[in-house]
Write a protein that holds these residues in place. Structure first.
Motif, PDB file in Angstrom:
ATOM      1  N   GLN A 208       0.830  -1.208   0.000  1.00 15.31           N
ATOM      2  CA  GLN A 208       0.000   0.000   0.000  1.00 15.31           C
ATOM      3  C   GLN A 208       0.865   1.260   0.000  1.00 15.31           C
ATOM      4  O   GLN A 208       0.533   2.253  -0.650  1.00 15.31           O
ATOM      5  CB  GLN A 208      -0.933   0.012   1.222  1.00 15.31           C
ATOM      6  N   ALA A 209       1.989   1.212   0.706  1.00 17.04           N
ATOM      7  CA  ALA A 209       2.895   2.361   0.713  1.00 17.04           C
ATOM      8  C   ALA A 209       3.503   2.568  -0.676  1.00 17.04           C
ATOM      9  O   ALA A 209       3.718   3.708  -1.108  1.00 17.04           O
ATOM     10  CB  ALA A 209       3.996   2.168   1.753  1.00 17.04           C
ATOM     11  N   ARG A 210       3.774   1.480  -1.405  1.00 25.16           N
ATOM     12  CA  ARG A 210       4.282   1.607  -2.775  1.00 25.16           C
ATOM     13  C   ARG A 210       3.238   2.261  -3.682  1.00 25.16           C
ATOM     14  O   ARG A 210       3.590   3.061  -4.555  1.00 25.16           O
ATOM     15  CB  ARG A 210       4.687   0.235  -3.329  1.00 25.16           C
ATOM     16  N   ARG A 211       1.976   1.936  -3.462  1.00 27.78           N
ATOM     17  CA  ARG A 211       0.923   2.555  -4.277  1.00 27.78           C
ATOM     18  C   ARG A 211       0.818   4.042  -3.983  1.00 27.78           C
ATOM     19  O   ARG A 211       0.623   4.864  -4.887  1.00 27.78           O
ATOM     20  CB  ARG A 211      -0.423   1.865  -4.017  1.00 27.78           C
ATOM     21  N   VAL A 212       0.949   4.403  -2.711  1.00 30.46           N
ATOM     22  CA  VAL A 212       0.938   5.824  -2.342  1.00 30.46           C
ATOM     23  C   VAL A 212       2.128   6.528  -2.974  1.00 30.46           C
ATOM     24  O   VAL A 212       2.010   7.643  -3.503  1.00 30.46           O
ATOM     25  CB  VAL A 212       0.947   5.989  -0.810  1.00 30.46           C
ATOM     26  N   LEU A 213       3.301   5.883  -2.940  1.00 30.45           N
ATOM     27  CA  LEU A 213       4.496   6.450  -3.568  1.00 30.45           C
ATOM     28  C   LEU A 213       4.247   6.708  -5.051  1.00 30.45           C
ATOM     29  O   LEU A 213       4.584   7.782  -5.573  1.00 30.45           O
ATOM     30  CB  LEU A 213       5.673   5.486  -3.390  1.00 30.45           C
ATOM     31  N   GLN A 214       3.644   5.749  -5.738  1.00 29.91           N
ATOM     32  CA  GLN A 214       3.374   5.909  -7.158  1.00 29.91           C
ATOM     33  C   GLN A 214       2.443   7.091  -7.402  1.00 29.91           C
ATOM     34  O   GLN A 214       2.658   7.897  -8.322  1.00 29.91           O
ATOM     35  CB  GLN A 214       2.767   4.634  -7.723  1.00 29.91           C
ATOM     36  N   CYS A 215       1.406   7.208  -6.585  1.00 31.89           N
ATOM     37  CA  CYS A 215       0.465   8.319  -6.729  1.00 31.89           C
ATOM     38  C   CYS A 215       1.162   9.664  -6.487  1.00 31.89           C
ATOM     39  O   CYS A 215       0.920  10.640  -7.213  1.00 31.89           O
ATOM     40  CB  CYS A 215      -0.700   8.164  -5.754  1.00 31.89           C
ATOM     41  N   LEU A 216       2.016   9.711  -5.480  1.00 31.72           N
ATOM     42  CA  LEU A 216       2.748  10.941  -5.185  1.00 31.72           C
ATOM     43  C   LEU A 216       3.601  11.364  -6.371  1.00 31.72           C
ATOM     44  O   LEU A 216       3.636  12.538  -6.757  1.00 31.72           O
ATOM     45  CB  LEU A 216       3.639  10.748  -3.956  1.00 31.72           C
TER      46      LEU A 216
END
Length: 270
Positions: A208-216
């Protein structure tokens, strides 16, 4: 180093393709090093290969920071090799290849050396490394290439080691040139597009943190990320803190600057 004109256009294309593939995997040090040694072994006819980052090689205090490996036919061979390698790590100066290779590398950084360039058969068979490491594997010939990492704060280098098990022929000039040119192209990228051992990797983040990173990195704000991921803004904020701590940054601007400086793309996030 012998003239790289021995390389064909196909060789240069293969090297260029390999460097590009390593860059695509560059955020994860294990992935790009593993891919490098597997492809490089195929290009040179190596049956067993290793690549890794080392500290202190030129100052006679070598410390292996990472090592990717490829080519074992069975686990017993691998276990036997690493039993001998463990002794080498403890007592590197007791191994003649360590001393001989260092002398060459101090003269020409990044030179690619084959066994027959360093030792004749009689001298080689008397060495500790042949008796303890090569002979049990049925290997006689090898290639060594070590190149300093430009811009590194200290004695850091990238080392490549290939072995031939069950094959009498040593690595020829073309095969040494392939390793030399590949190493010359890759070493300047380590610490930039290619992660070093000490660098934080996106792959180490929770999914989930990787997905947030991608969105950022795609420019989304908190509200947009929450909508895309179907999470509360509070939960998104907690994941953002995880990302910032992981990359040792304090803001989106710092995170983006780090990403651009490394030469990574959003596609490199696993």
């Amino acid at each position: 180093m012998e003239k790289s004109s021995r390389l064909t256009l196909a060789d240069y294309r293969a090297i260029h393709r390999l460097v590009g593939e390593c860059r695509e995997l560059g955020d994860d040090v294990t992935c790009w090093q593993q891919h490098l040694i597997e492809v490089l072994a195929g290009l040179t006819g190596g049956s067993i290969g290793f690549v890794g980052e080392m500290e202190g090689f030129r100052s006679k205090r070598p410390k292996h920071l990472s090592q990717a490996e490829w080519g074992w036919s069975c686990e017993s061979d691998r276990a036997g090799y690493f039993a001998g390698f463990a002794d080498y790590v403890r007592n590197p100066e007791s191994y003649e290849t360590e001393r001989v290779c260092r002398r060459w590398f101090l003269v020409e950084d990044g030179i690619s050396l084959s066994r027959t360039q360093l030792f004749d058969d009689r001298r080689w068979e008397a060495t500790k490394e042949f008796q303890d490491i090569f002979r049990p594997l049925g290997a006689r010939n090898a290639l060594w290439c070590n190149r300093s990492i430009p811009g590194a704060a200290g004695d850091f280098s990238l080392g490549i080691h290939l072995m031939r098990a069950g094959r009498p022929r040593d690595f020829n000039a073309r095969e040494r040139a392939v390793v030399y040119e590949t190493q010359a192209a890759l070493a300047p990228l380590v610490g930039g597009p290619l992660a070093q051992v000490c660098d934080p990797s996106p792959a180490a983040l929770p999914p989930q943190a990787r997905r947030v990173l991608q969105c950022l990195l795609e420019g989304d704000g908190d509200k947009q990320i929450a909508a895309r991921m179907k999470l509360s803004r509070y939960t998104v904020n907690q994941y953002m803190k995880v990302v910032f701590r992981h990359f040792r940054v304090r803001s989106r601007a710092e995170l983006m600057a780090r990403w651009i400086r490394r030469g990574w793309s959003v596609r490199s996030i696993p």
